[in-house]
Design a protein around this motif. Sequence first.
Motif, PDB file in Angstrom:
ATOM      1  N   ARG A  32       0.863  -1.020   0.050  1.00  0.00           N
ATOM      2  CA  ARG A  32      -0.151  -0.163   0.047  1.00  0.00           C
ATOM      3  C   ARG A  32       0.836   1.341   0.021  1.00  0.00           C
ATOM      4  O   ARG A  32       2.080   1.178   0.430  1.00  0.00           O
ATOM      5  N   LEU A  33       0.168   2.326  -0.649  1.00  0.00           N
ATOM      6  CA  LEU A  33       0.949   3.498  -0.551  1.00  0.00           C
ATOM      7  C   LEU A  33       0.221   4.551   0.265  1.00  0.00           C
ATOM      8  O   LEU A  33      -0.895   4.932  -0.023  1.00  0.00           O
ATOM      9  N   ASP A  34       0.950   5.329   1.155  1.00  0.00           N
ATOM     10  CA  ASP A  34       0.195   6.286   2.122  1.00  0.00           C
ATOM     11  C   ASP A  34       1.170   7.385   2.256  1.00  0.00           C
ATOM     12  O   ASP A  34       2.260   7.323   1.886  1.00  0.00           O
ATOM     13  N   PRO A  35       0.323   8.665   2.341  1.00  0.00           N
ATOM     14  CA  PRO A  35       1.074   9.903   2.762  1.00  0.00           C
ATOM     15  C   PRO A  35       1.856   9.701   4.101  1.00  0.00           C
ATOM     16  O   PRO A  35       1.261   9.090   5.035  1.00  0.00           O
ATOM     17  N   THR A  68       0.192  15.307  -2.182  1.00  0.00           N
ATOM     18  CA  THR A  68      -0.949  16.173  -1.860  1.00  0.00           C
ATOM     19  C   THR A  68      -2.246  15.575  -2.385  1.00  0.00           C
ATOM     20  O   THR A  68      -3.181  15.657  -1.792  1.00  0.00           O
ATOM     21  N   GLU A  69      -2.270  14.860  -3.514  1.00  0.00           N
ATOM     22  CA  GLU A  69      -3.283  14.033  -3.980  1.00  0.00           C
ATOM     23  C   GLU A  69      -3.929  13.215  -2.867  1.00  0.00           C
ATOM     24  O   GLU A  69      -5.223  12.899  -2.651  1.00  0.00           O
ATOM     25  N   LEU A  70      -3.114  12.315  -2.404  1.00  0.00           N
ATOM     26  CA  LEU A  70      -3.196  11.301  -1.506  1.00  0.00           C
ATOM     27  C   LEU A  70      -3.914  12.002  -0.105  1.00  0.00           C
ATOM     28  O   LEU A  70      -4.951  11.379   0.390  1.00  0.00           O
ATOM     29  N   GLY A  75      -9.299  13.823   2.748  1.00  0.00           N
ATOM     30  CA  GLY A  75      -9.909  14.976   3.384  1.00  0.00           C
ATOM     31  C   GLY A  75      -8.961  15.932   4.377  1.00  0.00           C
ATOM     32  O   GLY A  75      -9.580  16.721   5.184  1.00  0.00           O
ATOM     33  N   VAL A  76      -7.890  16.028   4.035  1.00  0.00           N
ATOM     34  CA  VAL A  76      -6.849  16.702   4.763  1.00  0.00           C
ATOM     35  C   VAL A  76      -6.371  17.884   3.883  1.00  0.00           C
ATOM     36  O   VAL A  76      -5.935  17.835   3.090  1.00  0.00           O
TER      37      VAL A  76
END
Length: 313
Positions: A32-35, A68-70, A75-76
């Motif tokens: 998985r890819l997370d900010p 930024t997209e993630l 909702g941040v």
Amino acid sequence: MIVTVTPNPSLDHTVEVDSLRRGEVLRAGPSRLDPGGKGVNVARALAAHGRKTAAVLFAGGADGRRLTELLDEQGVAVRQVPIDGDTRTNITLAEPDGVVTKLNLPGPRCSDADAEALLQAALGACEDGTVWLAGCGSLPPGAPRDTYARLVRRGHEAGLRVAVDSSGAALDRSLTAGPDLVKPNREELAACAGMPVHTLGDAVVAARVLRSRGAQTVLASLGPDGAVLVDDGAALHGEAPVPVARSTVGAGDALLAGFLAAGGAGRDALARALAWGAAAAALPGSRMPAPADVARIGVTIHPSVDADRELKE
């Protein structure tokens, strides 16, 4: 509203493996890819619970745009400050027994002018009703070591409470400005206090060293031993068992988010912090917990600190 500042954010790529064996070709499981980045994670946890927040961060290149997209998807609200170079990617290898191996890249180089732009953006993101400004994580290469100390001073001038969650020189220098809260883990606490931390009593003594140097409140996360809270009142110790630990990445950030969301002081805030942190540890990768995840966590705040209790290694 709580505004977070992350000088060295990242894209966190987590890969699950059956066993980590050096020198071999491994078959990977889910990924998985997370900010990522401490302040980013704090903002994500707050947003997941419907709390108003904004994340101020450096963003560079295609990876900065993806970050930024993630965050937007979660909702941040983001206040990004451009920086030359690409936002870093961190790689986490997670094994089934909860053991996590992290590879953290250094991030793009930061000039004095970049650091000043970040500080200005942080204050600019604070609206009426902002109560906490939280500077979190490592500083990128080249950033002035007093970046968080400057953040604390400017936050206080604006009438805000300021928290710092960092390590090394960045944490050490921040104490001179009198942060309202610092949140070290066990290793960071020991290094900053200049003493070993083997027991709960050691943790309390080390936290008081940090208070004597300027911190108003110390929330020290101790992994499987929970956390201690040391302020003007009596020291508190609490813990929240994690039935099955999936990943500890971001658990300390969720803990800080819960503490700030509950007002940033006292027994109730410590209890919420522990619940959020334990819930994060039960999730894969660097996912931040939602209310349903936290509801399954039991928390114990002990009537006193067992000073002789040895901390788990």
